[in-house]
Design an enzyme around this catalytic site. Structure first.
Site, mmCIF file in Angstrom:
data_model
loop_
_atom_site.group_PDB
_atom_site.id
_atom_site.type_symbol
_atom_site.label_atom_id
_atom_site.label_comp_id
_atom_site.label_asym_id
_atom_site.label_seq_id
_atom_site.Cartn_x
_atom_site.Cartn_y
_atom_site.Cartn_z
ATOM 1 N N ARG A 29 34.540 4.728 -23.213
ATOM 2 C CA ARG A 29 34.957 3.541 -22.448
ATOM 3 C C ARG A 29 34.156 2.332 -22.896
ATOM 4 O O ARG A 29 33.047 2.472 -23.396
ATOM 5 C CB ARG A 29 34.634 3.724 -20.950
ATOM 6 C CG ARG A 29 35.500 4.650 -20.179
ATOM 7 C CD ARG A 29 35.130 4.614 -18.692
ATOM 8 N NE ARG A 29 33.796 5.126 -18.447
ATOM 9 C CZ ARG A 29 33.477 6.402 -18.382
ATOM 10 N NH1 ARG A 29 34.416 7.327 -18.559
ATOM 11 N NH2 ARG A 29 32.238 6.789 -18.147
ATOM 12 N N ARG A 57 16.304 10.450 -12.005
ATOM 13 C CA ARG A 57 17.078 9.585 -12.905
ATOM 14 C C ARG A 57 16.204 8.475 -13.503
ATOM 15 O O ARG A 57 16.364 8.100 -14.663
ATOM 16 C CB ARG A 57 18.256 8.967 -12.152
ATOM 17 C CG ARG A 57 19.313 9.987 -11.731
ATOM 18 C CD ARG A 57 20.432 9.300 -10.960
ATOM 19 N NE ARG A 57 21.042 8.253 -11.748
ATOM 20 C CZ ARG A 57 21.975 8.444 -12.673
ATOM 21 N NH1 ARG A 57 22.418 9.655 -12.911
ATOM 22 N NH2 ARG A 57 22.471 7.429 -13.342
ATOM 23 N N TRP A 74 20.268 12.976 -19.208
ATOM 24 C CA TRP A 74 19.063 13.406 -19.944
ATOM 25 C C TRP A 74 18.010 13.875 -18.939
ATOM 26 O O TRP A 74 17.387 14.925 -19.122
ATOM 27 C CB TRP A 74 18.535 12.227 -20.767
ATOM 28 C CG TRP A 74 17.383 12.565 -21.660
ATOM 29 C CD1 TRP A 74 17.421 12.930 -22.981
ATOM 30 C CD2 TRP A 74 15.981 12.572 -21.286
ATOM 31 N NE1 TRP A 74 16.157 13.159 -23.448
ATOM 32 C CE2 TRP A 74 15.253 12.953 -22.429
ATOM 33 C CE3 TRP A 74 15.288 12.305 -20.110
ATOM 34 C CZ2 TRP A 74 13.858 13.057 -22.432
ATOM 35 C CZ3 TRP A 74 13.894 12.419 -20.103
ATOM 36 C CH2 TRP A 74 13.201 12.791 -21.255
ATOM 37 N N ASN A 110 26.641 -1.892 -11.638
ATOM 38 C CA ASN A 110 25.513 -0.986 -11.352
ATOM 39 C C ASN A 110 24.858 -1.243 -9.992
ATOM 40 O O ASN A 110 24.052 -0.442 -9.520
ATOM 41 C CB ASN A 110 24.444 -1.063 -12.461
ATOM 42 C CG ASN A 110 24.850 -0.377 -13.746
ATOM 43 O OD1 ASN A 110 24.422 -0.759 -14.827
ATOM 44 N ND2 ASN A 110 25.693 0.649 -13.651
ATOM 45 N N ASP A 116 24.144 4.850 -22.853
ATOM 46 C CA ASP A 116 24.579 5.718 -21.756
ATOM 47 C C ASP A 116 23.951 7.105 -21.871
ATOM 48 O O ASP A 116 23.716 7.598 -22.979
ATOM 49 C CB ASP A 116 26.119 5.820 -21.795
ATOM 50 C CG ASP A 116 26.678 6.362 -20.492
ATOM 51 O OD1 ASP A 116 25.931 6.453 -19.503
ATOM 52 O OD2 ASP A 116 27.876 6.702 -20.477
HETATM 53 C C1 FPP Z 1 23.441 4.369 -18.365
HETATM 54 O O1 FPP Z 1 22.971 5.659 -18.164
HETATM 55 C C2 FPP Z 1 22.316 3.475 -18.467
HETATM 56 C C3 FPP Z 1 22.053 2.472 -17.619
HETATM 57 C C4 FPP Z 1 22.910 2.146 -16.453
HETATM 58 C C5 FPP Z 1 20.877 1.646 -17.784
HETATM 59 C C6 FPP Z 1 20.419 1.441 -19.186
HETATM 60 C C7 FPP Z 1 19.017 1.113 -19.107
HETATM 61 C C8 FPP Z 1 18.078 1.453 -19.998
HETATM 62 C C9 FPP Z 1 18.341 2.105 -21.289
HETATM 63 C C10 FPP Z 1 16.677 1.203 -19.701
HETATM 64 C C11 FPP Z 1 16.435 -0.133 -19.145
HETATM 65 C C12 FPP Z 1 16.154 -1.124 -20.199
HETATM 66 C C13 FPP Z 1 15.820 -2.356 -19.844
HETATM 67 C C14 FPP Z 1 15.413 -3.344 -20.855
HETATM 68 C C15 FPP Z 1 15.887 -2.734 -18.440
HETATM 69 P P1 FPP Z 1 23.375 6.405 -16.823
HETATM 70 O O2 FPP Z 1 22.288 6.203 -15.843
HETATM 71 O O3 FPP Z 1 24.721 5.947 -16.357
HETATM 72 O O4 FPP Z 1 23.404 7.867 -17.322
HETATM 73 P P2 FPP Z 1 24.404 9.018 -16.840
HETATM 74 O O5 FPP Z 1 25.799 8.559 -17.181
HETATM 75 O O6 FPP Z 1 23.966 10.196 -17.646
HETATM 76 O O7 FPP Z 1 24.173 9.191 -15.367
#
Ligand code: FPP
Length: 253
Positions: free
Chosen positions: A202, A41, A33, A76, A28
């Site tokens: 969570r 994003r 970042w 998602n 997460d």
């Molecule tokens: C959560 O961060 C991350 C995700 C929903 C996607 C995770 C995906 C990767 C690490 C890269 C993809 C890897 C593959 C193999 C497809 P967030 O976007 O919810 O971050 P935030 O809470 O800061 O908005």
């Protein structure tokens, strides 16, 4: 395996946690970042793939055998189409770029989650990754993609119900151990450690059956900044904990 073995529980007594068999990670913080750097994003997700690559390599180096990462949840889909497409693209790029190397390193790749709703090319790629590495035994890399823990439980229950209908099994055959064989994670030990990065607390519908006894470790680092240092730190935290699996603390009896 769904229940801790006698060797884990020390015949009912507590045991200091040793080296984990399986680590699961909720990756997460990609969005935050990117935002902190004024980037879109998707750029955070791209850096997230690099962090994933580093983490798989570090996990292999330190002798871990099972790693499961949460890449795309069934929830998602609520994100903007462009972001969903970016995540599909990143999975494809990751598999296309890394599959041959992972296969030659003895890594078995498994995709946990439902294929339903995934674009055809993603489904094909996922099938190819699984079939190409199906006989590998050095390391299990499970990528939860289009995954939701409740959806997995419902699908497992449907599989069991069909097996009953077909006369292959009886309702009385169902117990915790046999039920686990209907899950996507069949054959993978339950996670000992569940890490979530980015300072959120969570489980977000991740491995809700399998993580029943996992040690939960929440880390402040944003996923793109995760590396071997944090992986080792999480293992140190885990090893300092006493796992009781419902038994008593040392010296309490
Ligand atoms: C959560 O961060 C991350 C995700 C929903 C996607 C995770 C995906 C990767 C690490 C890269 C993809 C890897 C593959 C193999 C497809 P967030 O976007 O919810 O971050 P935030 O809470 O800061 O908005």
């Amino acid at each position: 395996m769904s229940l801790p073995s006698a060797s884990q529980t020390g015949e009912g007594g507590p045991q200091a946690s040793d080296f984990p068999e399986h680590i699961a990670i909720i990756m997460d913080g990609n969005g935050r970042w990117a935002k902190a750097r004024g980037l879109p994003r998707a750029a955070g997700h791209e850096r997230g793939v690099e962090a994933l690559r580093r983490t798989v390599e570090a996990a292999q180096e330190i002798g871990l055998k099972n790693l499961t990462v949460y890449s795309f949840s069934t929830e998602n889909w609520r994100r903007p189409v462009a972001e969903v497409n970016a995540l599909f693209g990143l999975l494809k790029a990751y598999v296309n770029r890394d599959l041959n190397r992972l296969a030659s390193e003895g890594v078995r790749v498994r995709i946990l989650g439902t294929r339903e709703g995934l674009p055809h090319d993603v489904q094909e790629l996922v099938d190819r990754a699984e079939s190409k590495t199906a006989d590998n035994r050095a390391f299990n890399l499970c990528i939860a993609f289009n995954y939701g823990g409740r959806e997995e439980l419902v699908r497992a229950t449907q599989k069991f119900a069909r097996a009953v209908q077909n006369g292959e099994v009886q309702t009385s055959d169902l117990n915790e151990e046999s039920f686990a064989t209907y899950l996507d994670s069949d054959g993978i030990p339950d996670p000992d450690i569940m890490i979530r990065t980015s300072g959120e607390y969570r489980l977000s519908n991740f491995l809700i059956w399998q993580a029943a006894y996992a040690e939960l470790i929440f880390m402040d680092v944003l996923w793109p900044d995760f590396s071997k240092t944090q992986l080792l730190e999480a293992i140190e935290i885990y090893r300092a904990r006493e796992r009781r699996f419902g038994g008593l603390a040392s010296g309490a009896a």
